[in-house]
Write an enzyme that holds these catalytic residues in place. Structure first.
Site, PDB file in Angstrom:
ATOM      1  N   CYS A   1       8.070   8.228   5.430  1.00  0.00           N
ATOM      2  CA  CYS A   1       7.093   7.514   6.245  1.00  0.00           C
ATOM      3  C   CYS A   1       6.598   8.446   7.344  1.00  0.00           C
ATOM      4  O   CYS A   1       7.404   9.151   7.963  1.00  0.00           O
ATOM      5  CB  CYS A   1       7.766   6.279   6.860  1.00  0.00           C
ATOM      6  N   HIS A  44       4.774  -2.434   7.403  1.00  0.00           N
ATOM      7  CA  HIS A  44       4.305  -2.030   8.741  1.00  0.00           C
ATOM      8  C   HIS A  44       3.514  -3.157   9.409  1.00  0.00           C
ATOM      9  O   HIS A  44       3.466  -3.224  10.637  1.00  0.00           O
ATOM     10  CB  HIS A  44       3.420  -0.784   8.657  1.00  0.00           C
ATOM     11  N   HIS A  70       5.513  -0.831   1.017  1.00  0.00           N
ATOM     12  CA  HIS A  70       5.925  -0.043   2.181  1.00  0.00           C
ATOM     13  C   HIS A  70       4.938  -0.237   3.337  1.00  0.00           C
ATOM     14  O   HIS A  70       5.341  -0.487   4.478  1.00  0.00           O
ATOM     15  CB  HIS A  70       6.022   1.443   1.769  1.00  0.00           C
ATOM     16  N   GLU A  71       3.640  -0.138   3.025  1.00  0.00           N
ATOM     17  CA  GLU A  71       2.627  -0.265   4.087  1.00  0.00           C
ATOM     18  C   GLU A  71       2.551  -1.702   4.604  1.00  0.00           C
ATOM     19  O   GLU A  71       2.346  -1.932   5.802  1.00  0.00           O
ATOM     20  CB  GLU A  71       1.246   0.189   3.594  1.00  0.00           C
TER      21      GLU A  71
HETATM   22 NI    NI Z   1       5.373   4.105   6.572  1.00  0.00          NI
END
Ligand code: NI
Length: 181
Positions: A104, A150, A146-147
């Site tokens: 990341c 966030h 994954h995004e």
């Molecule tokens: Ni990331």
């Protein structure tokens, strides 16, 4: 890499902005949206990322980019046009899961082995506010999940099963890449 030449600072692990829940984009403010997206694209490409989410450059909005392509860190990644995703929702996730190593931009120097669904069906909006439904699988699904994390204040570090599933970039490149997960 010459860090001084980079235009956008990446928000890193420990910064409270990375723990916030991102708000939905308001499409009536299209000038701001376009400039936010341009900043996001630049920040991702100047760091060679395969994905990025707006909170990583300090924009607390539900915007992310999935941009899978083969590179040194992900040699088997498929090539795709960068996909801009606004206000996403996960409609369904596959029961089958995969464990893969993730890195990341906000967690420099570390990799973590994370188990996630192999495929997801999502709803999202494009830059013009048009709604799409899309099934993602494999590496693009991995990048999306994954995004998406966030946008809800999470990073891959929250997703590893144990601390022994964390390694440095050096160990990842010299040892992990050469053995199967
Ligand atoms: Ni990331």
């Amino acid at each position: 890499m010459n860090v001084a030449a980079l235009n956008y600072e990446i928000v890193e692990l420990g910064d409270p902005r990375l723990r916030e829940t991102a708000g939905p984009v308001n499409f009536s403010d299209s000038d701001n949206l376009k400039s936010d997206i341009e900043r996001l694209r630049t920040a991702m490409s100047e760091r060679g990322g395969v994905g990025i989410a707006a909170p990583q450059i300090g924009i607390p909005l539900q915007i992310l980019i999935v941009a899978s392509r083969p590179n040194a860190r992900y040699p088997d990644a498929p090539q795709m046009e960068p996909l801009l995703i606004v206000n996403p929702k996960i409609l369904s996730s596959s029961d089958s899961t995969v464990a893969l190593w993730e890195g990341c931009l906000s967690v420099p120097g570390l990799r973590g082995k994370v188990t996630r669904p192999e495929a997801v069906t999502i709803e999202y909006f494009d830059l013009t506010g048009f709604r799409h439904v899309l099934e993602l699988s494999g590496f693009p699904a991995r990048i999306f999940l994954h995004e998406y994390d966030h946008l809800i204040g999470k990073t891959f570090v929250d997703r590893v099963e144990s601390v022994s599933d964390l390694v440095t970039d050096k160990v990842y490149m010299t040892q992990v890449l050469s053995r199967s997960v």
